[in-house]
Write a protein that holds these residues in place. Structure first.
Motif, PDB file in Angstrom:
ATOM      1  N   ASP A  13      -1.162   3.691   4.390  1.00  0.00           N
ATOM      2  CA  ASP A  13      -0.089   3.255   5.294  1.00  0.00           C
ATOM      3  C   ASP A  13       0.219   4.302   6.356  1.00  0.00           C
ATOM      4  O   ASP A  13       0.537   3.970   7.487  1.00  0.00           O
ATOM      5  CB  ASP A  13       1.192   2.923   4.520  1.00  0.00           C
ATOM      6  CG  ASP A  13       1.141   1.555   3.867  1.00  0.00           C
ATOM      7  OD1 ASP A  13       0.118   0.850   4.017  1.00  0.00           O
ATOM      8  OD2 ASP A  13       2.122   1.183   3.209  1.00  0.00           O
ATOM      9  N   ALA A  14       0.124   5.565   5.990  1.00  0.00           N
ATOM     10  CA  ALA A  14       0.412   6.637   6.940  1.00  0.00           C
ATOM     11  C   ALA A  14      -0.590   6.663   8.095  1.00  0.00           C
ATOM     12  O   ALA A  14      -0.281   7.171   9.167  1.00  0.00           O
ATOM     13  CB  ALA A  14       0.407   7.993   6.227  1.00  0.00           C
ATOM     14  N   PHE A  15      -1.752   6.065   7.886  1.00  0.00           N
ATOM     15  CA  PHE A  15      -2.782   6.047   8.918  1.00  0.00           C
ATOM     16  C   PHE A  15      -2.805   4.742   9.709  1.00  0.00           C
ATOM     17  O   PHE A  15      -3.197   4.738  10.869  1.00  0.00           O
ATOM     18  CB  PHE A  15      -4.168   6.273   8.309  1.00  0.00           C
ATOM     19  CG  PHE A  15      -4.272   7.570   7.566  1.00  0.00           C
ATOM     20  CD1 PHE A  15      -4.255   8.777   8.237  1.00  0.00           C
ATOM     21  CD2 PHE A  15      -4.370   7.573   6.188  1.00  0.00           C
ATOM     22  CE1 PHE A  15      -4.331   9.973   7.549  1.00  0.00           C
ATOM     23  CE2 PHE A  15      -4.452   8.760   5.487  1.00  0.00           C
ATOM     24  CZ  PHE A  15      -4.434   9.966   6.164  1.00  0.00           C
ATOM     25  N   ILE A  16      -2.411   3.635   9.073  1.00  0.00           N
ATOM     26  CA  ILE A  16      -2.564   2.344   9.742  1.00  0.00           C
ATOM     27  C   ILE A  16      -1.296   1.840  10.402  1.00  0.00           C
ATOM     28  O   ILE A  16      -1.363   0.892  11.183  1.00  0.00           O
ATOM     29  CB  ILE A  16      -3.136   1.268   8.795  1.00  0.00           C
ATOM     30  CG1 ILE A  16      -2.203   1.002   7.619  1.00  0.00           C
ATOM     31  CG2 ILE A  16      -4.515   1.638   8.327  1.00  0.00           C
ATOM     32  CD1 ILE A  16      -2.629  -0.171   6.758  1.00  0.00           C
ATOM     33  N   PRO A  19       5.564   3.574  13.007  1.00  0.00           N
ATOM     34  CA  PRO A  19       5.574   4.486  11.865  1.00  0.00           C
ATOM     35  C   PRO A  19       5.342   3.744  10.555  1.00  0.00           C
ATOM     36  O   PRO A  19       5.419   2.515  10.500  1.00  0.00           O
ATOM     37  CB  PRO A  19       6.989   5.059  11.899  1.00  0.00           C
ATOM     38  CG  PRO A  19       7.824   3.931  12.440  1.00  0.00           C
ATOM     39  CD  PRO A  19       6.925   3.225  13.439  1.00  0.00           C
ATOM     40  N   ALA A  20       5.082   4.506   9.514  1.00  0.00           N
ATOM     41  CA  ALA A  20       4.948   3.947   8.169  1.00  0.00           C
ATOM     42  C   ALA A  20       6.292   4.055   7.462  1.00  0.00           C
ATOM     43  O   ALA A  20       7.033   5.022   7.658  1.00  0.00           O
ATOM     44  CB  ALA A  20       3.889   4.709   7.383  1.00  0.00           C
ATOM     45  N   ALA A  21       6.607   3.055   6.657  1.00  0.00           N
ATOM     46  CA  ALA A  21       7.815   3.102   5.832  1.00  0.00           C
ATOM     47  C   ALA A  21       7.620   4.152   4.746  1.00  0.00           C
ATOM     48  O   ALA A  21       6.498   4.445   4.338  1.00  0.00           O
ATOM     49  CB  ALA A  21       8.069   1.739   5.197  1.00  0.00           C
ATOM     50  N   GLU A  22       8.717   4.709   4.296  1.00  0.00           N
ATOM     51  CA  GLU A  22       8.678   5.695   3.223  1.00  0.00           C
ATOM     52  C   GLU A  22       8.719   4.994   1.869  1.00  0.00           C
ATOM     53  O   GLU A  22       9.470   4.027   1.696  1.00  0.00           O
ATOM     54  CB  GLU A  22       9.850   6.666   3.338  1.00  0.00           C
ATOM     55  CG  GLU A  22       9.751   7.588   4.537  1.00  0.00           C
ATOM     56  CD  GLU A  22       8.524   8.481   4.491  1.00  0.00           C
ATOM     57  OE1 GLU A  22       8.172   8.989   3.400  1.00  0.00           O
ATOM     58  OE2 GLU A  22       7.894   8.661   5.549  1.00  0.00           O
ATOM     59  N   PRO A  23       7.945   5.448   0.905  1.00  0.00           N
ATOM     60  CA  PRO A  23       8.000   4.839  -0.423  1.00  0.00           C
ATOM     61  C   PRO A  23       9.429   4.882  -0.962  1.00  0.00           C
ATOM     62  O   PRO A  23      10.136   5.873  -0.818  1.00  0.00           O
ATOM     63  CB  PRO A  23       7.087   5.730  -1.263  1.00  0.00           C
ATOM     64  CG  PRO A  23       6.172   6.375  -0.273  1.00  0.00           C
ATOM     65  CD  PRO A  23       6.984   6.541   0.984  1.00  0.00           C
ATOM     66  N   GLY A  56      10.507  -1.423   6.679  1.00  0.00           N
ATOM     67  CA  GLY A  56      11.433  -0.536   5.972  1.00  0.00           C
ATOM     68  C   GLY A  56      12.757  -0.437   6.718  1.00  0.00           C
ATOM     69  O   GLY A  56      12.778  -0.307   7.938  1.00  0.00           O
ATOM     70  N   LEU A  57      13.859  -0.476   5.985  1.00  0.00           N
ATOM     71  CA  LEU A  57      15.174  -0.471   6.626  1.00  0.00           C
ATOM     72  C   LEU A  57      15.583   0.896   7.144  1.00  0.00           C
ATOM     73  O   LEU A  57      16.242   0.981   8.171  1.00  0.00           O
ATOM     74  CB  LEU A  57      16.233  -0.999   5.657  1.00  0.00           C
ATOM     75  CG  LEU A  57      16.024  -2.421   5.153  1.00  0.00           C
ATOM     76  CD1 LEU A  57      17.216  -2.863   4.314  1.00  0.00           C
ATOM     77  CD2 LEU A  57      15.776  -3.383   6.294  1.00  0.00           C
ATOM     78  N   SER A  58      15.223   1.958   6.459  1.00  0.00           N
ATOM     79  CA  SER A  58      15.622   3.301   6.900  1.00  0.00           C
ATOM     80  C   SER A  58      14.759   3.789   8.052  1.00  0.00           C
ATOM     81  O   SER A  58      15.264   4.252   9.067  1.00  0.00           O
ATOM     82  CB  SER A  58      15.535   4.299   5.740  1.00  0.00           C
ATOM     83  OG  SER A  58      16.410   3.923   4.710  1.00  0.00           O
ATOM     84  N   SER A  59      13.458   3.678   7.902  1.00  0.00           N
ATOM     85  CA  SER A  59      12.516   4.203   8.891  1.00  0.00           C
ATOM     86  C   SER A  59      12.230   3.212  10.020  1.00  0.00           C
ATOM     87  O   SER A  59      11.780   3.605  11.071  1.00  0.00           O
ATOM     88  CB  SER A  59      11.194   4.542   8.205  1.00  0.00           C
ATOM     89  OG  SER A  59      10.589   3.352   7.708  1.00  0.00           O
ATOM     90  N   PHE A  60      12.471   1.946   9.778  1.00  0.00           N
ATOM     91  CA  PHE A  60      12.052   0.858  10.658  1.00  0.00           C
ATOM     92  C   PHE A  60      10.546   0.941  10.857  1.00  0.00           C
ATOM     93  O   PHE A  60      10.003   0.571  11.890  1.00  0.00           O
ATOM     94  CB  PHE A  60      12.815   0.845  11.975  1.00  0.00           C
ATOM     95  CG  PHE A  60      13.386  -0.515  12.319  1.00  0.00           C
ATOM     96  CD1 PHE A  60      14.146  -1.225  11.407  1.00  0.00           C
ATOM     97  CD2 PHE A  60      13.164  -1.084  13.556  1.00  0.00           C
ATOM     98  CE1 PHE A  60      14.668  -2.482  11.727  1.00  0.00           C
ATOM     99  CE2 PHE A  60      13.680  -2.338  13.880  1.00  0.00           C
ATOM    100  CZ  PHE A  60      14.428  -3.032  12.962  1.00  0.00           C
ATOM    101  N   GLY A  61       9.870   1.425   9.802  1.00  0.00           N
ATOM    102  CA  GLY A  61       8.423   1.518   9.763  1.00  0.00           C
ATOM    103  C   GLY A  61       7.868   0.471   8.808  1.00  0.00           C
ATOM    104  O   GLY A  61       8.615  -0.302   8.205  1.00  0.00           O
ATOM    105  N   TRP A  62       6.569   0.473   8.642  1.00  0.00           N
ATOM    106  CA  TRP A  62       5.878  -0.595   7.936  1.00  0.00           C
ATOM    107  C   TRP A  62       5.253  -0.142   6.626  1.00  0.00           C
ATOM    108  O   TRP A  62       4.820   0.998   6.500  1.00  0.00           O
ATOM    109  CB  TRP A  62       4.795  -1.176   8.842  1.00  0.00           C
ATOM    110  CG  TRP A  62       5.366  -1.754  10.087  1.00  0.00           C
ATOM    111  CD1 TRP A  62       5.440  -1.145  11.315  1.00  0.00           C
ATOM    112  CD2 TRP A  62       6.004  -3.021  10.235  1.00  0.00           C
ATOM    113  NE1 TRP A  62       6.066  -1.984  12.205  1.00  0.00           N
ATOM    114  CE2 TRP A  62       6.423  -3.142  11.571  1.00  0.00           C
ATOM    115  CE3 TRP A  62       6.252  -4.081   9.364  1.00  0.00           C
ATOM    116  CZ2 TRP A  62       7.070  -4.276  12.054  1.00  0.00           C
ATOM    117  CZ3 TRP A  62       6.896  -5.202   9.841  1.00  0.00           C
ATOM    118  CH2 TRP A  62       7.299  -5.295  11.172  1.00  0.00           C
TER     119      TRP A  62
END
Length: 178
Positions: A13-16, A19-23, A56-62
């Motif tokens: 996820d960090a590559f694709i 931003p990526a959501a945090e676990p 993701g709600l905090s990061s607004f990442g995926w």
């Protein structure tokens, strides 16, 4: 009650996603992020987020995957509030109060996906069909007694020397008698 949380079984996820959501952060399906966009014209990381991302709600990442998790009423309320804030910050909602009904609805949809045992893994597939976004959700269940251990799914082996690259046509791999 139950809500989905982001989970990573490997570092992809960090590559694709950008931003990526945090676990561990709460997630929603997030198709609303593509309102006003032309999904058919997306490429790269935005296209991957469209095709298979939970927001993701905090990061607004995926996140590619989510896991069904227990949530208290206070955690649900905090998720609604956070999503309301993010809708103002990222989506142009005029105020948190006006964003709240949309946030409530999105959290309700997320909760509806969690009618499975805690620990069930969720995946989404999003497509554009007849000009409309369609979402399909899959569940992956752990076998009884199985641990969630990403190392069991993937192994990394150090290589000391470069191996020669074979040149082959992947389209012919399944054919016989060629």
């Amino acid at each position: 009650m139950r809500l989905p949380r982001a989970i990573r079984l490997d570092p992809s996820d960090a590559f694709i996603f950008d931003p990526a959501a945090e676990p561990g952060e709460w997630v929603v399906p997030g198709a609303f992020r593509f309102w006003g966009a032309d999904p058919a014209g997306l490429s790269g990381k935005p296209r991957q987020a469209f095709r298979s991302g939970f927001l993701g709600l905090s990061s607004f990442g995926w996140s590619t995957l989510a896991t069904v998790s227990e949530a208290t009423s206070a955690e649900r309320e905090a998720a609604v509030t956070l999503l309301s804030q993010q809708l103002v910050r990222h989506m142009g909602a005029p105020s948190e109060a006006e964003a709240r009904p949309a946030a409530e609805g999105e959290i309700a949809v997320a909760a509806s996906l969690c009618d499975h045992p805690v620990g069930t893994i969720l995946a989404v597939e999003r497509t554009l069909e007849d000009g409309e976004i369609r979402e399909r959700f899959r569940t992956l269940h752990r076998r009884a007694g199985a641990r969630l251990d990403p190392a069991r799914a993937f192994a990394f082996v150090p290589v000391e020397e470069e191996e020669p690259v074979e040149d082959f046509d992947i389209r012919t791999l399944g054919r016989t008698g060629s």
